[in-house]
Structures are given as C-alpha cells and as structure tokens.
Design a protein around this motif. Structure first.
Motif, PDB file in Angstrom:
ATOM      1  N   LYS A 184      88.803  24.208  26.506  1.00 21.14           N
ATOM      2  CA  LYS A 184      88.649  23.258  26.962  1.00 21.14           C
ATOM      3  C   LYS A 184      87.535  22.815  27.753  1.00 21.14           C
ATOM      4  O   LYS A 184      87.144  21.839  29.561  1.00 21.14           O
ATOM      5  CB  LYS A 184      89.731  23.100  28.060  1.00 21.14           C
ATOM      6  N   THR A 185      86.821  23.219  27.732  1.00 15.89           N
ATOM      7  CA  THR A 185      84.682  23.822  28.668  1.00 15.89           C
ATOM      8  C   THR A 185      83.751  22.733  27.217  1.00 15.89           C
ATOM      9  O   THR A 185      83.756  23.343  26.257  1.00 15.89           O
ATOM     10  CB  THR A 185      85.321  24.975  29.056  1.00 15.89           C
ATOM     11  N   ILE A 186      82.929  22.417  28.014  1.00 14.41           N
ATOM     12  CA  ILE A 186      81.637  22.331  27.422  1.00 14.41           C
ATOM     13  C   ILE A 186      80.479  23.165  28.488  1.00 14.41           C
ATOM     14  O   ILE A 186      80.930  22.609  29.903  1.00 14.41           O
ATOM     15  CB  ILE A 186      81.705  20.036  27.429  1.00 14.41           C
ATOM     16  N   PHE A 187      79.890  23.122  27.506  1.00 13.06           N
ATOM     17  CA  PHE A 187      78.505  23.609  27.582  1.00 13.06           C
ATOM     18  C   PHE A 187      77.307  22.804  27.163  1.00 13.06           C
ATOM     19  O   PHE A 187      77.191  22.793  25.878  1.00 13.06           O
ATOM     20  CB  PHE A 187      77.974  25.314  27.551  1.00 13.06           C
ATOM     21  N   PHE A 188      76.322  22.639  27.920  1.00 14.98           N
ATOM     22  CA  PHE A 188      74.665  22.148  28.316  1.00 14.98           C
ATOM     23  C   PHE A 188      74.025  22.770  28.430  1.00 14.98           C
ATOM     24  O   PHE A 188      73.688  23.806  29.425  1.00 14.98           O
ATOM     25  CB  PHE A 188      74.865  20.540  29.041  1.00 14.98           C
ATOM     26  N   ASP A 189      73.206  22.684  27.415  1.00 19.01           N
ATOM     27  CA  ASP A 189      71.629  24.102  27.138  1.00 19.01           C
ATOM     28  C   ASP A 189      70.727  23.162  26.564  1.00 19.01           C
ATOM     29  O   ASP A 189      71.291  23.115  25.599  1.00 19.01           O
ATOM     30  CB  ASP A 189      72.139  25.557  27.371  1.00 19.01           C
ATOM     31  N   ASP A 190      69.500  23.618  26.889  1.00 17.83           N
ATOM     32  CA  ASP A 190      68.269  23.054  26.433  1.00 17.83           C
ATOM     33  C   ASP A 190      67.717  24.745  25.322  1.00 17.83           C
ATOM     34  O   ASP A 190      67.091  24.251  24.463  1.00 17.83           O
ATOM     35  CB  ASP A 190      66.738  22.991  27.711  1.00 17.83           C
ATOM     36  N   SER A 191      68.408  25.597  25.438  1.00 16.01           N
ATOM     37  CA  SER A 191      68.032  26.269  24.465  1.00 16.01           C
ATOM     38  C   SER A 191      69.123  26.514  23.293  1.00 16.01           C
ATOM     39  O   SER A 191      70.151  26.749  23.255  1.00 16.01           O
ATOM     40  CB  SER A 191      68.061  28.165  25.471  1.00 16.01           C
ATOM     41  N   VAL A 192      67.962  26.988  21.796  1.00 14.28           N
ATOM     42  CA  VAL A 192      68.972  27.062  21.494  1.00 14.28           C
ATOM     43  C   VAL A 192      69.842  27.797  21.176  1.00 14.28           C
ATOM     44  O   VAL A 192      70.787  28.254  20.688  1.00 14.28           O
ATOM     45  CB  VAL A 192      68.132  27.060  19.538  1.00 14.28           C
ATOM     46  N   ARG A 193      69.327  29.501  21.782  1.00 17.23           N
ATOM     47  CA  ARG A 193      69.652  30.705  20.766  1.00 17.23           C
ATOM     48  C   ARG A 193      70.925  29.970  22.252  1.00 17.23           C
ATOM     49  O   ARG A 193      72.138  31.035  22.281  1.00 17.23           O
ATOM     50  CB  ARG A 193      69.058  31.663  21.765  1.00 17.23           C
ATOM     51  N   ASN A 194      70.730  30.391  23.511  1.00 19.46           N
ATOM     52  CA  ASN A 194      71.462  29.462  24.679  1.00 19.46           C
ATOM     53  C   ASN A 194      73.348  28.911  23.370  1.00 19.46           C
ATOM     54  O   ASN A 194      74.128  29.752  24.201  1.00 19.46           O
ATOM     55  CB  ASN A 194      71.408  29.208  25.603  1.00 19.46           C
TER      56      ASN A 194
END
Length: 257
Positions: A184-194
C-alpha cells in the motif's frame, strides 16, 4: 523537521484510499536533474577523494563512478575499500558547497503534496542537513511526515558497511522504520536501480524524470509535477468508504459550527 525514529500511521486521515504511504526520493526527483546539483555534488566528491584521501588524480573520476555503481554511493564504496574518514566531515564537504541557490520554491509541487491524503516521507541516501536544506529551498519542509536519510539507516558514525539505496536491505529497513505495508506504498525515484530494488522489496514504483518504463517501474513520470495525471488513484477514495467519509465530514462540520 526531525529525523523520525518511529513513524505512526494516521489511519483516520487515510481511510478509504488505495495507498497509505508515499515514499519520495529527493535529489533529482523533487527537482529536475537539469539544475546541475548532481554534477556539482559529484565534483565535490571527487575533490574530497583527491584532497582528503590523497587518491591519485588520474584515478579519481573512474573510481568515483565505479564505486557508485557497485555500492550505491561513492562514499559507501570508499568505506568498503577501507578508507577511513568521518561521515559528517564528508557530508559537510560534499554538500556544504553545493549551489543551493538554484533551488527555488515550487508552489505547484507543494500544493500537490498537501492535497494528497497519504503519509508522505522522504527516503534519501543524503544526510539530514542536506535534506533539510533542499526541502527548505523548495518550500516543502512541512509537506512530509519525516525523513529517512543517511543517519536514519546508519545511526553510528563508524567505519562499518554503509546501508543505502539501491540495497534491498535498505528498502526493507525503511519499510520497518516507517511501519507501513509495502503493498500500500508508492515509491518515487529518478534512479533505475533504486526503482528495481523498490519493486523487489514489494513497493509500487514510479520512475521520475523519463517517460518510458524501466524494469521494476509501474509508472513513469517526465516530471514530478505529472503525478495527478499519471496516478489519479492517489486522490481517489474507494467507493465503499465514500459515504462513511461524507458522514464523518458532515458530523465534523456540525461540531465546529
């Protein structure tokens, strides 16, 4: 804003929404890569390697990149190789001379964040001082419940292995600290690896700064400002709970009248 050692879920506020928590990377996610903060940071890291660790100048650029790719951050890589230096001194040198003046208040993003009913938390590899400076410059310091940063994942200033993204272990630690259901959590990141590691940890994932999906990404955003168009479900209340929420709001309005 303080570093949170324990996070409590506001169940009343998030009742009826599909997602309960939004985890945001900070650098090059809440503001565009084009500002050049990343390049300035890399330059400072290389200068630290040269001036403080006395690494041969011709080896520094490749070593800086290789350690970043292998360990998640160049700092973590240097510690893994046995270089001894104070974590706080490193962060002060690398972040203390960044061109923070390039960061301007982002009222559009601020309004978007404040309109989201979920818990919102920063998840960054950077240190707490840098995180506070960036959020303050962007005018977002009061938009987040707390910050998971270098000190959160590495509470003792030692020469032990550094825990950081994209390690799945770092994501699992963050999930425990926040005390949230990854489903139930969304994660936003600019890193493909992350993003890939976030998906392995069970999170819903969004790659920021590009329009094409990458491995592990559920959504892609050219800009963080495109959240409402790409993820309208963040604001949607599940139908079975709508009437209950309307009744609760009506009661609250009556009490305050």
């Amino acid at each position: 804003m303080q570093i949170q050692s324990s996070f409590k879920m506001d169940t009343q506020r998030i009742a009826g929404v599909k997602y309960e928590c939004l985890l945001f990377d900070m650098d090059d996610t809440l503001y565009p890569l084009s500002l050049g903060i990343n390049l300035a940071c890399r330059k400072n890291i290389q200068e630290y390697m040269l001036e403080h660790l006395h690494i041969e100048e011709s080896k520094v650029p490749k070593m800086c990149l290789d350690l970043y790719l292998e360990h998640g951050t160049t700092m973590a890589g240097m510690k893994a190789l046995g270089y001894e230096f104070d974590n706080d001194d490193f962060h002060a040198y690398v972040h203390g001379r960044l061109p923070y003046e390039k960061l301007k208040p982002d009222f559009v993003l601020r309004n978007l964040l404040l309109s989201m009913p979920q818990r919102k938390i920063i998840f960054t590899n950077a240190d707490h001082t840098h995180a506070i400076e960036v959020l303050s410059r962007l005018g977002l310091e009061d938009c987040f419940e707390g910050i998971i940063c270098f000190e959160t994942l590495n509470p003792i200033n030692s020469y032990q292995r550094i825990l950081c993204k994209p390690s799945v272990e770092a994501f699992e630690a963050a999930i425990r600290i926040v005390n949230v259901d990854p489903k139930k959590t969304i994660f936003f990141d600019d890193s493909v690896r992350n993003v890939a590691s976030g998906k392995v940890a069970g999170l819903h994932t969004v790659i920021v700064g590009r329009s094409d999906l990458v491995p592990g990404a559920d959504h892609a955003l050219n800009s963080i400002h495109n959240i409402r168009e790409a993820l309208p479900e963040i604001w949607e209340v599940e139908e079975c709970n709508q009437q209950q929420m309307i009744r609760s709001l009506a009661v609250e309005a009556t009490v305050h009248a």
